[in-house]
Design a protein around this motif. Structure first.
Motif, PDB file in Angstrom:
ATOM      1  N   GLY A 322       0.818  -1.202   0.000  1.00  8.21           N
ATOM      2  CA  GLY A 322       0.000   0.000   0.000  1.00  8.21           C
ATOM      3  C   GLY A 322       0.853   1.253   0.000  1.00  8.21           C
ATOM      4  O   GLY A 322       0.591   2.205  -0.739  1.00  8.21           O
ATOM      5  N   TYR A 404      -4.874  -1.623  -4.538  1.00  9.80           N
ATOM      6  CA  TYR A 404      -4.833  -0.627  -3.474  1.00  9.80           C
ATOM      7  C   TYR A 404      -6.134  -0.605  -2.684  1.00  9.80           C
ATOM      8  O   TYR A 404      -6.123  -0.573  -1.459  1.00  9.80           O
ATOM      9  CB  TYR A 404      -4.550   0.752  -4.059  1.00  9.80           C
ATOM     10  N   SER A 405      -7.262  -0.647  -3.391  1.00  6.45           N
ATOM     11  CA  SER A 405      -8.527  -0.604  -2.642  1.00  6.45           C
ATOM     12  C   SER A 405      -8.714  -1.893  -1.861  1.00  6.45           C
ATOM     13  O   SER A 405      -9.293  -1.884  -0.770  1.00  6.45           O
ATOM     14  CB  SER A 405      -9.704  -0.345  -3.587  1.00  6.45           C
ATOM     15  N   GLN A 408      -6.790  -1.433   1.330  1.00  6.39           N
ATOM     16  CA  GLN A 408      -7.432  -0.510   2.264  1.00  6.39           C
ATOM     17  C   GLN A 408      -8.571  -1.162   3.025  1.00  6.39           C
ATOM     18  O   GLN A 408      -8.789  -0.882   4.191  1.00  6.39           O
ATOM     19  CB  GLN A 408      -7.940   0.711   1.514  1.00  6.39           C
ATOM     20  N   MET A 413      -8.631   1.989   8.473  1.00  6.91           N
ATOM     21  CA  MET A 413      -7.869   3.210   8.290  1.00  6.91           C
ATOM     22  C   MET A 413      -8.445   4.294   9.171  1.00  6.91           C
ATOM     23  O   MET A 413      -9.607   4.666   9.051  1.00  6.91           O
ATOM     24  CB  MET A 413      -7.896   3.655   6.829  1.00  6.91           C
TER      25      MET A 413
END
Length: 415
Positions: A322, A404-405, A408, A413
């Motif tokens: 990430g 990336y998603s 996450q 987060m």
DNA sequence: TGTCCACAGGAAATACGGGGGT
DNA sequence: ACCCCCGTATTTCCTGTGGACA
């Protein structure tokens, strides 16, 4: 009466859908879902199509001494993943077991599958479990103890013992221990006639092995070449026949999948997976399996591999990935150095409430990502401005976004 | 030619947590 | 409950290095 009406409606509906279906029996597109007898049936058809017949002959020759009461040497099977090493051997073992039963030769076959990377301890533990000599341990028991348990368990068996060690190269770190035990110690301590069969994906596997062990492995080698397009066509045809609607496959599709697979890797499992994915896409689109769909399936399958890999990876590795994505997005030129990456990583950890590792450990994470080819890195000297690893993300932008998603989602987060 | 940056990457030390024996 | 043993993960400590710059 109301219920039976509904039942009929549901039934009709399902029947209706089923008749338009492309996939008739999805289980035949995935070996893991097949029960043993079905697997054997598929295998038999494959071997009847003369695929891997040369290898079968060689295996027969190698194990022939058993029928005469002699002791065959150990055996090594080498070849890339998906070239049928395991399946061929298992099929052969089935036949061998049958023959020995007829001739009343005591024979015991064990299949130790080291599917994922593991150290010596786990491998021994798995072997012990396989032989019913011990339960599953995480840690806490000495290697010696484990070996003794295995030996005592086998103390009373004195026929042929064929130990089929699948994917030996997965024993990492102290593999010498493991090999020494199997090759030198075990045969001396048990009455059985032990025949070891090692399977490995890498040809260079014995190179970095204790020379003493190597000399004891008077190995008979059998190399499995990758499947060629013709072999793959046979394999795919059998699957199509079993799994799909007969009219659902456009001409040329099998040939195309076979050609793609043989060009890239010769891996039968991945070829079947590609067929499966194509069928799935076709079903969703409500069309036949077309050549274009095969291309789409190939790219999606490729992307899925990366996503799956990362999803099941340890959090630290995900965080590193990430961070690399974030850092790359910020810097215009698309390449970043270790320092930038590490800063980004520390910030990422802060947001994700994850304890950041040291720079040293972070470096190892980066090289791990490199091995999985989620990124590319090379050491680069910028002279006066020091030495650093140049880190490049050279995956399609779309895939990077998905990755990336995905990452996450795995973290809480906290801005 | 020497210096020195900004790391790489090897080795040893330490931390950690499961598990056995008593 | 306590102590010791074990494998694994991470840290600490360290030496090494290609080449821009002075």
């Amino acid at each position: 009466m109301e219920t039976s009406h509904i039942k009929k409606k549901v039934f009709d509906e399902m029947e209706n859908v089923a008749s338009h279906d492309i996939i008739m029996n999805a289980r035949y597109l995935n070996d893991e879902q097949l029960i043993h007898s079905e697997q054997l049936q598929v295998l038999e058809e494959i071997f009847n199509a003369n695929v891997r017949s040369e290898e079968m002959t060689q295996l027969s020759r190698h194990f022939a001494p058993i029928l005469k009461g002699n002791h065959p040497t150990h055996l090594a099977l080498w070849g890339k993943t998906g070239t049928g090493k395991t399946l061929t051997m298992r099929f052969f073992m089935g036949i061998l077991a049958e023959m020995c039963k007829k001739k009343k030769i005591p024979l015991r076959l064990e299949h130790l599958n080291l599917a994922t990377a593991r150290p010596c301890f786990r491998a021994l533990n798995d072997l012990a479990c396989l032989l019913n000599a011990s339960k599953k341990y995480q840690k806490g028991i000495s290697l010696e103890e484990m070996m003794i348990r295995i030996e005592t368990k086998l103390a009373k068996f004195s026929g042929y013992l064929i130990l089929f060690v699948d994917e030996v190269d997965n024993v990492r770190r102290d593999k010498d221990n493991f090999m020494t035990f199997l090759v030198r110690r075990l045969p001396q301590r048990i009455p059985a006639k032990l025949v070891l069969v090692f399977v490995s994906n890498r040809l260079d596997w014995p190179e970095h092995l204790d020379p003493r062990v190597k000399s004891f492995l008077k190995l008979n080698e059998l190399i499995f070449e990758p499947y060629d397009a013709i072999d793959l066509q046979h394999i795919l045809r059998i699957r199509v026949e079993k799994a799909l609607h007969p009219k659902a496959v456009e001409p040329g599709v099998i040939e195309k999948i076979a050609a793609m697979a043989s060009r890239e890797h010769g891996d039968a499992r991945r070829a079947v997976a590609l067929l499966g994915k194509s069928a799935y896409l076709a079903e969703k689109a409500g069309t036949k399996i077309t050549l274009g769909l095969v291309d789409r399936a190939a790219t999606e399958l490729d992307q899925d591999r990366y996503l799956m890999l990362l999803r099941s990876a340890p959090p630290q590795l995900q965080a590193a990935m990430g961070a690399v994505v974030e850092a790359t997005r910020q810097s215009e030129h698309g390449t970043i150095g270790t320092g930038e990456a590490y800063d980004a990583y520390r910030m990422f950890c802060k947001r994700a409430e994850l304890r950041p590792l040291t720079g040293r450990a972070f470096g190892d994470l980066i090289s791990e990502l490199d091995i999985y080819s989620l990124l590319r890195s090379r050491v680069l000297s910028r002279g006066r401005y020091g030495r650093t690893r140049e880190i490049i993300l050279d995956l399609p932008r779309e895939l990077v976004d998905k990755i990336y998603s995905g990452i996450q989602l795995n973290f809480e987060m906290h801005d």
